[in-house]
Design an enzyme around this catalytic site. Structure first.
Site, PDB file in Angstrom:
ATOM      1  CB  SER A   1      -0.826  -0.133   1.206  1.00 20.21           C
ATOM      2  OG  SER A   1      -0.347   0.206   2.712  1.00 20.21           O
TER       3      SER A   1
ATOM      4  NE  ARG B   1      21.334 -10.585   7.277  1.00 19.29           N
ATOM      5  CZ  ARG B   1      19.967 -10.908   7.453  1.00 19.29           C
ATOM      6  NH1 ARG B   1      19.063 -10.538   6.849  1.00 19.29           N
ATOM      7  NH2 ARG B   1      19.394 -11.419   8.421  1.00 19.29           N
TER       8      ARG B   1
ATOM      9  CG  MET C   1       8.354  -7.421   5.981  1.00 13.24           C
ATOM     10  SD  MET C   1       8.225  -6.049   6.781  1.00 13.24           S
ATOM     11  CE  MET C   1       8.123  -6.341   8.472  1.00 13.24           C
TER      12      MET C   1
ATOM     13  CG  HIS D   1      10.134   1.441  12.029  1.00 14.86           C
ATOM     14  ND1 HIS D   1      10.382   0.131  11.795  1.00 14.86           N
ATOM     15  CD2 HIS D   1       9.673   1.716  13.377  1.00 14.86           C
ATOM     16  CE1 HIS D   1       9.936  -0.332  13.354  1.00 14.86           C
ATOM     17  NE2 HIS D   1       9.781   0.583  13.953  1.00 14.86           N
TER      18      HIS D   1
ATOM     19  CG  ASP E   1      13.503  -0.610  12.399  1.00 11.65           C
ATOM     20  OD1 ASP E   1      13.626  -0.721  11.240  1.00 11.65           O
ATOM     21  OD2 ASP E   1      13.023  -1.595  13.272  1.00 11.65           O
TER      22      ASP E   1
ATOM     23  CB  ALA F   1      -0.012   8.309   9.757  1.00 14.93           C
TER      24      ALA F   1
END
Ligand code: GAR
Length: 217
Positions: free
Chosen positions: A15, A67, A92, A111, A147, A175
């Site tokens: 979204s 990774r 994610m 975030h 984060d 928001a």
């Protein structure tokens, strides 16, 4: 006008990606989405991109031994598409420090909390458990620590008495749909500069334009 070529990394519903697609749809907007990369096949994000005529790549993380190898494949796909700037939109996976450094100050994330509060997962449950009165979202430059990184835009929403995780998540997500387009607009207009740990807008460390209080949701 040369438009900033943006790559968007996604994992799911998309979204937030949709708001960026809609933003870039205006022909005079100074950025365009050159590529959408998903680490998961079959997600709605890919459909949203395809519907908008945007190139997509699926790079499943499970196909790679570690990774850095996964990140290298993403990096190669982005470079092949001429991407200059990355937006993480519900992506994610944790990116390796090598990848993050390679895209230093050219990668932002959204975030679902007012950072530095509530890092990691289940941010809405964390907010409810902490009893905060305000919650929200943050668009920030990405640094190797999870984060973490210079804050660009924040949007705050109230936590209401009868909220559960679901209702609060829905309010924050609305928001987010205002905060992320605002962040990309500021970037695309060349109004953002990172100095140390701070993102400056029009040369200022604090800018009311990047602070959405209870946006009309
Ligand atoms: C959004 O709430 C975003 O902030 C969050 O995932 C959701 C994705 O929704 N991202 C993270 O938690 C990243 N750590 P969307 O796919 O509908 O944009």
């Amino acid at each position: 006008m040369a438009r900033l070529r943006v790559g968007v990394l996604v994992s799911g519903n998309g979204s937030n990606l949709q708001t960026l697609i809609d933003l870039c749809a205006a022909p005079d907007f100074p950025a365009e989405i050159a590529l959408v990369v998903s680490n998961k096949p079959g997600v709605l994000s890919l459909e949203r991109a395809a519907r908008a005529g945007i190139a997509t790549r699926v790079i499943p993380h499970g196909d790679f031994p570690d990774r850095p190898a996964f990140d290298q494949a993403i990096d190669a796909a982005l470079r092949a598409a001429g991407v200059e700037f990355i937006c993480l939109a519900g992506f994610m996976r944790v990116l390796s420090p090598q990848f993050v450094e390679r895209w230093h100050d050219r990668i932002i994330n959204i975030h679902p909390s007012l950072l530095p509060s509530f890092k990691g997962l289940h941010t809405h449950a964390q907010a409810l458990a902490a009893g905060v009165r305000l919650h929200g979202c943050t668009v920030h430059f990405v640094r190797p620590r999870l984060d973490d990184g210079p804050i660009l835009v924040q949007a705050a929403v109230p936590v209401l008495a009868d909220d559960d995780e679901h209702s609060l998540a829905a309010r924050v997500l609305k928001a987010e749909h205002q905060a992320y387009p605002l962040a990309l607009t500021l970037i695309a207009q060349g109004r953002v500069r990172v100095e140390g740990d701070r993102a400056l807008i029009d040369g200022r460390a604090v800018d009311a334009a990047a602070c959405l209080m209870n946006p009309q949701i």
